[in-house]
Motif scaffolding. Sequence first.
Motif: not given
Length: 318
Positions: A86-103
Amino acid sequence: MTKSIVCLQPLTSQQQERIKAAAPGYTFTQGDAKNPDLQLLAEAEIVIGWAKGISDTLLRPESSLRWVQSWSAGIEKLPLDRLKQQGILLTSGSGVHAEPISAVIFGFILLFTRNLHTAVRNQQNRIWKSDGSESELFGKTAVIAGTGAIGSETARIAKAFRMKTIGVSRSGKPVADFDQIYTTDRLSEAVSQGDFIINTLPITDETKHLFNATSFSAFKEGSYYINIGRGATTDTEALIDALNRGQLRGAGLDVFETEPLPQDHPLWSMEQVIITPHSAGITDQYADRIVNIFTENVKSYLSSGTPSLNLVDYDRQY
């Protein structure tokens, strides 16, 4: 037709106002992923989040939809082929998790290094005991598969412990805080150097069971495996075999091929394994960070027609 933004995840009034301020001329509606309003979604140009049962409404040929902001970093559960068609643009939530997951990653690492996981079990049984195998992180090597936001933050923290850092990525391009980076086809060479091998990878056709019997056999004997990426990147049976053989001294696992992990699964009873219930990315700052990404993307979307952050490449699946 009214320009419309619909969010399917709960936001505070302050977060909603930030979105409204960033998108003048658009109406903003707070929806509900558990009970989506299909009539409302049928007129939406931009949707934040996703929900079951909305694909046919949003992806019909005459749909107004132009852009989806995923609520998560992982996008594998979205109808990617249809969105692409459909040519829909999709953006992810990448970067949201860096602090909690690295902890969480360093929580696993420190538990293993100082035998705190066994100390907790001993405390429950009132046992005063140490086998003297406690170690430290100075001089150890962390091999991090995936050099994106989570991998980069993990490498930065590793440097504070004066560890050596090796990255593994599709491109092999240099990234700050990594001493060396290998391309994915050299995974076995990279993991053979690691005291801790950390998997932060998304699930794609290329990463499914990337960690398998072959790669585990290349691990340094007595090393540790940590997976906070996606469960399907790991062949679970091969992981269990590597643990049973002593190739791996332990594993810290937040994600699994089958979730929830079945109660009779052998991983539960392995004392050298630490399990968390796919909770590494949970944080009370999650929505704020998604809104940060979205409002920045709205600026570029309004000026150029394309969001500037986390735009998904459908062919790469991330």
